[in-house]
Design an enzyme around this catalytic site. Structure first.
Site, short mmCIF file in Angstrom:
data_model
loop_
_atom_site.label_atom_id
_atom_site.label_comp_id
_atom_site.label_asym_id
_atom_site.label_seq_id
_atom_site.Cartn_x
_atom_site.Cartn_y
_atom_site.Cartn_z
N LYS A 1 0.84 -1.22 0.00
CA LYS A 1 0.00 0.00 0.00
C LYS A 1 0.87 1.26 0.00
O LYS A 1 0.66 2.17 -0.79
CB LYS A 1 -0.88 0.04 1.26
CG LYS A 1 -1.72 -1.20 1.47
CD LYS A 1 -2.55 -1.10 2.73
CE LYS A 1 -1.80 -1.27 4.02
NZ LYS A 1 -1.39 -2.65 4.35
N ARG B 1 -7.52 -0.70 11.64
CA ARG B 1 -6.96 -2.05 11.61
C ARG B 1 -7.63 -2.96 12.62
O ARG B 1 -7.23 -4.11 12.77
CB ARG B 1 -5.48 -1.96 11.95
CG ARG B 1 -4.59 -2.34 10.79
CD ARG B 1 -3.26 -1.70 10.99
NE ARG B 1 -2.16 -2.58 10.72
CZ ARG B 1 -0.99 -2.16 10.25
NH1 ARG B 1 -0.81 -0.88 9.99
NH2 ARG B 1 -0.02 -3.00 10.04
N ARG C 1 12.47 -5.79 1.43
CA ARG C 1 12.17 -4.36 1.64
C ARG C 1 13.29 -3.64 2.38
O ARG C 1 13.84 -4.14 3.34
CB ARG C 1 10.88 -4.23 2.45
CG ARG C 1 10.60 -2.80 2.87
CD ARG C 1 9.18 -2.55 3.19
NE ARG C 1 8.67 -3.35 4.29
CZ ARG C 1 7.42 -3.30 4.70
NH1 ARG C 1 6.55 -2.53 4.08
NH2 ARG C 1 7.02 -4.04 5.71
N ARG D 1 13.68 -2.82 8.11
CA ARG D 1 12.79 -2.56 9.23
C ARG D 1 12.86 -3.74 10.21
O ARG D 1 12.83 -4.89 9.77
CB ARG D 1 11.35 -2.43 8.72
CG ARG D 1 10.91 -1.02 8.50
CD ARG D 1 9.58 -0.94 7.84
NE ARG D 1 8.50 -1.61 8.57
CZ ARG D 1 7.21 -1.45 8.29
NH1 ARG D 1 6.85 -0.65 7.31
NH2 ARG D 1 6.29 -2.09 8.96
N ARG E 1 2.22 -10.75 12.10
CA ARG E 1 1.45 -9.60 11.59
C ARG E 1 0.33 -10.10 10.66
O ARG E 1 -0.78 -9.56 10.66
CB ARG E 1 2.36 -8.61 10.86
CG ARG E 1 3.35 -7.95 11.80
CD ARG E 1 4.42 -7.20 11.04
NE ARG E 1 3.94 -5.92 10.58
CZ ARG E 1 4.43 -5.27 9.53
NH1 ARG E 1 5.39 -5.80 8.81
NH2 ARG E 1 3.94 -4.11 9.19
P1 AMP Z 1 2.83 -0.60 9.36
O1 AMP Z 1 4.01 0.20 9.00
O2 AMP Z 1 1.54 0.02 8.92
O3 AMP Z 1 2.93 -2.03 8.93
O4 AMP Z 1 2.75 -0.62 10.98
C1 AMP Z 1 3.83 -1.08 11.78
C2 AMP Z 1 3.32 -1.40 13.17
O5 AMP Z 1 2.76 -0.23 13.78
C3 AMP Z 1 2.21 -2.45 13.26
O6 AMP Z 1 2.71 -3.76 13.21
C4 AMP Z 1 1.59 -2.11 14.62
O7 AMP Z 1 2.39 -2.56 15.69
C5 AMP Z 1 1.64 -0.59 14.60
N1 AMP Z 1 0.42 -0.03 13.97
C6 AMP Z 1 0.31 0.52 12.73
N2 AMP Z 1 -0.95 0.91 12.47
C7 AMP Z 1 -1.67 0.59 13.59
C8 AMP Z 1 -3.04 0.71 13.95
N3 AMP Z 1 -3.96 1.27 13.13
N4 AMP Z 1 -3.42 0.26 15.17
C9 AMP Z 1 -2.54 -0.28 16.03
N5 AMP Z 1 -1.24 -0.45 15.75
C10 AMP Z 1 -0.79 -0.01 14.55
#
Ligand code: AMP
Length: 214
Positions: free
Chosen positions: A15, A90, A124, A160, A171
């Site tokens: 995304k 989420r 990545r 990351r 995840r």
């Molecule tokens: P992302 O970069 O979007 O994959 O997010 C990395 C991490 O941030 C996730 O694995 C969660 O631990 C936290 N995170 C991101 N978005 C949310 C959300 N909407 N609610 C709760 N935790 C989040």
């Protein structure tokens, strides 16, 4: 209230990559809300939020709704530009908070198989400069021009910590259990959902651009 576009799909579905490619092609102004980037920034700055976020992020779990909801829903409500939300809602609790605030989003749901998510996480690399945050995939549509260096700001590219294969698997599990039900809830409230097969980067980029310009 402004329109809200929710980018939906598995973590690692691409995304953020599609979005950053699209933003290079448009003069339109958007308000980009990326919870993941916001949390990574908070961690880099050692803020209270960042310190709280660390253990959730490093294990691939979601932060509790009460920490996230206020920040994001307020940002959506007060925005003067169309909001693009990458990574929210989420969980059902997050979606309900958004819908209760009267925000019925347009949803773009990116589909990819788990194997591809795992492979993309392995490939990545991201810009270490949090203010930039550009993402690259080494074996895909979007490698950097100079190996290890960000095209956008010249900083070093790093992996990351939550792209570790075990964390990625968790995840995906969290996505299945907590995030998939969000789609049905948003649809029930009248959200329009568009689906994009994001396994072919070039084709999906064309579709995504068409939707965003439409
Ligand atoms: P992302 O970069 O979007 O994959 O997010 C990395 C991490 O941030 C996730 O694995 C969660 O631990 C936290 N995170 C991101 N978005 C949310 C959300 N909407 N609610 C709760 N935790 C989040």
């Amino acid at each position: 209230m402004q329109n809200v576009i929710v980018l939906f799909g598995k973590p690692g579905a691409g995304k953020g990559t599609r979005l950053s490619e699209f933003l290079k092609t448009t003069d339109k102004k958007f308000n980009i809300l990326s919870v993941g980037n916001m949390l990574r920034q908070a961690r880099a700055d050692n803020t209270e939020l960042g310190l709280k976020a660390a253990r959730y992020m490093d294990s691939g779990e979601l932060l509790p709704d009460h920490i996230i909801n206020g920040i994001v829903v307020d940002g959506m409500k007060t925005s003067t530009e169309t909001v693009i939300s990458d990574g929210f809602p989420r969980s059902v609790g997050q979606a309900q908070a958004m819908l209760d605030a009267g925000i019925i989003p347009i949803v773009i749901d990116f589909h990819v198989e788990d194997d591809l998510v795992i492979q993309r996480a392995r490939d990545r690399i991201v810009c270490e400069n949090r203010a930039c945050g550009e993402t690259y995939t080494i074996n895909d549509f979007k490698p950097p021009i100079v190996e290890g260096i960000c095209d956008k700001c010249g900083s070093h590219l790093v992996r990351r910590s939550d792209d570790d294969p075990e964390v990625v698997k968790n995840r995906l599990e969290v996505y299945r259990e907590q995030t998939i039900p969000v789609l049905e809830l948003m649809e029930r409230y009248g959200a329009k959902v568009y689906t994009i097969d994001n396994s072919d980067s070039k084709k999906s980029m064309i579709e995504f651009t068409k939707l965003m310009n439409g």
